[in-house]
Design a protein around this motif. Structure first.
Motif, PDB file in Angstrom:
ATOM      1  N   THR A 198      -0.398 -96.902  53.090  1.00 12.38           N
ATOM      2  CA  THR A 198      -1.732 -97.431  52.684  1.00 12.38           C
ATOM      3  C   THR A 198      -2.168 -97.200  51.507  1.00 12.38           C
ATOM      4  O   THR A 198      -1.631 -96.297  50.790  1.00 12.38           O
ATOM      5  N   TRP A 199      -2.779 -98.280  50.726  1.00 16.35           N
ATOM      6  CA  TRP A 199      -3.199 -98.112  49.389  1.00 16.35           C
ATOM      7  C   TRP A 199      -4.638 -98.939  49.356  1.00 16.35           C
ATOM      8  O   TRP A 199      -4.886 -99.750  49.720  1.00 16.35           O
ATOM      9  N   ASN A 200      -5.456 -97.851  48.758  1.00 17.16           N
ATOM     10  CA  ASN A 200      -6.709 -98.124  48.552  1.00 17.16           C
ATOM     11  C   ASN A 200      -7.238 -98.036  46.931  1.00 17.16           C
ATOM     12  O   ASN A 200      -6.590 -97.022  46.336  1.00 17.16           O
ATOM     13  N   ALA A 201      -8.012 -98.925  46.397  1.00 12.71           N
ATOM     14  CA  ALA A 201      -8.186 -98.887  45.077  1.00 12.71           C
ATOM     15  C   ALA A 201      -9.868 -99.433  45.003  1.00 12.71           C
ATOM     16  O   ALA A 201     -10.360-100.030  45.708  1.00 12.71           O
ATOM     17  N   ASN A 202     -10.698 -98.806  44.064  1.00 10.01           N
ATOM     18  CA  ASN A 202     -11.963 -99.045  43.516  1.00 10.01           C
ATOM     19  C   ASN A 202     -12.215 -99.026  42.112  1.00 10.01           C
ATOM     20  O   ASN A 202     -11.411 -98.582  41.725  1.00 10.01           O
ATOM     21  N   ALA A 203     -13.120 -99.709  41.779  1.00 11.75           N
ATOM     22  CA  ALA A 203     -13.496-100.003  40.330  1.00 11.75           C
ATOM     23  C   ALA A 203     -14.913-100.212  40.264  1.00 11.75           C
ATOM     24  O   ALA A 203     -15.716-100.914  41.418  1.00 11.75           O
ATOM     25  N   GLY A 204     -15.661 -99.857  39.404  1.00 10.18           N
ATOM     26  CA  GLY A 204     -17.028-100.167  39.191  1.00 10.18           C
ATOM     27  C   GLY A 204     -17.523-100.207  37.849  1.00 10.18           C
ATOM     28  O   GLY A 204     -16.861 -99.364  36.743  1.00 10.18           O
ATOM     29  N   LEU A 205     -18.324-101.067  37.481  1.00  6.06           N
ATOM     30  CA  LEU A 205     -18.761-101.181  36.261  1.00  6.06           C
ATOM     31  C   LEU A 205     -20.266-101.110  36.092  1.00  6.06           C
ATOM     32  O   LEU A 205     -20.908-101.752  36.979  1.00  6.06           O
ATOM     33  N   ASN A 206     -21.131-100.322  35.371  1.00  2.45           N
ATOM     34  CA  ASN A 206     -22.471-100.006  35.440  1.00  2.45           C
ATOM     35  C   ASN A 206     -22.834-100.228  34.092  1.00  2.45           C
ATOM     36  O   ASN A 206     -22.432 -99.722  32.942  1.00  2.45           O
ATOM     37  N   ALA A 207     -24.086-101.311  33.736  1.00  3.02           N
ATOM     38  CA  ALA A 207     -24.432-101.427  32.817  1.00  3.02           C
ATOM     39  C   ALA A 207     -26.095-101.258  32.660  1.00  3.02           C
ATOM     40  O   ALA A 207     -26.511-101.290  33.479  1.00  3.02           O
TER      41      ALA A 207
END
Length: 175
Positions: A111-120
């Motif tokens: 199982t593979w989980n990925a996350n990404a976030g961009l905050n301005a």
């Protein structure tokens, strides 16, 4: 103490060069300006502080934050399948009265989980703090410029004094 070392250095330098050429004042000044670590450090400080005089360093630009992460897991699972007859009906065990199953091992399930976030974010008003920060950066750069000028002038003054002191001592020795 500093003058003493400069004087000794110029004397040794003049003694070394006596057989070759006479050390001119301009040459002594050029060598001192080229090899003085105080001047080299002051130049580096000036360059760093000049690079910092930017609107972004003072907080005028928006701030962007990027975060990311990933998680990979590998596991082995046991899977049970109900047994069926030719007609598609589940086979029931006559002794227990439960469905008959066959256990199958499923190795290497990944199982593979990925996350990404961009905050301005951008601060609209901060009580003139950005303007103050920018003025501090400009003042620091100006101060570095003045420190470099002071270091250069002090070094030249010390070299000139040491040069003429050595010349006076040399004349006294010759007399």
């Amino acid at each position: 103490m500093k003058k003493y070392f400069i004087c000794i250095g110029v004397i040794i330098l003049m003694q070394t060069l006596a057989a070759q050429d006479v050390l001119k004042l301009e040459d002594a000044i050029q060598m001192a300006l080229k090899n003085n670590y105080g001047i080299l450090v002051a130049k580096n400080d000036l360059q760093a502080n000049d690079n910092n005089v930017k609107k972004g360093q003072a907080g005028y630009l928006p701030k962007l934050d990027f975060t990311s992460g990933a998680n990979i897991s590998k596991a082995t699972s046991q899977v049970g399948f109900a047994l069926r007859d030719e007609e598609g009906n589940n086979i029931i065990d006559p002794v227990t009265g439960k469905f008959q199953t066959r256990e199958v091992e499923a190795p290497g399930i990944t199982t593979w989980n990925a996350n990404a976030g961009l905050n301005a974010s951008y601060t609209v008003f901060d009580g003139f703090g950005r303007r103050t920060n920018y003025q501090i950066l400009e003042t620091t750069a100006l101060q570095s410029r003045e420190q470099l000028q002071n270091t250069v002038e002090t070094t030249v003054s010390q070299v000139i004094n040491a040069y003429y002191q050595v010349a006076r001592l040399n004349n006294t020795y010759n007399i």
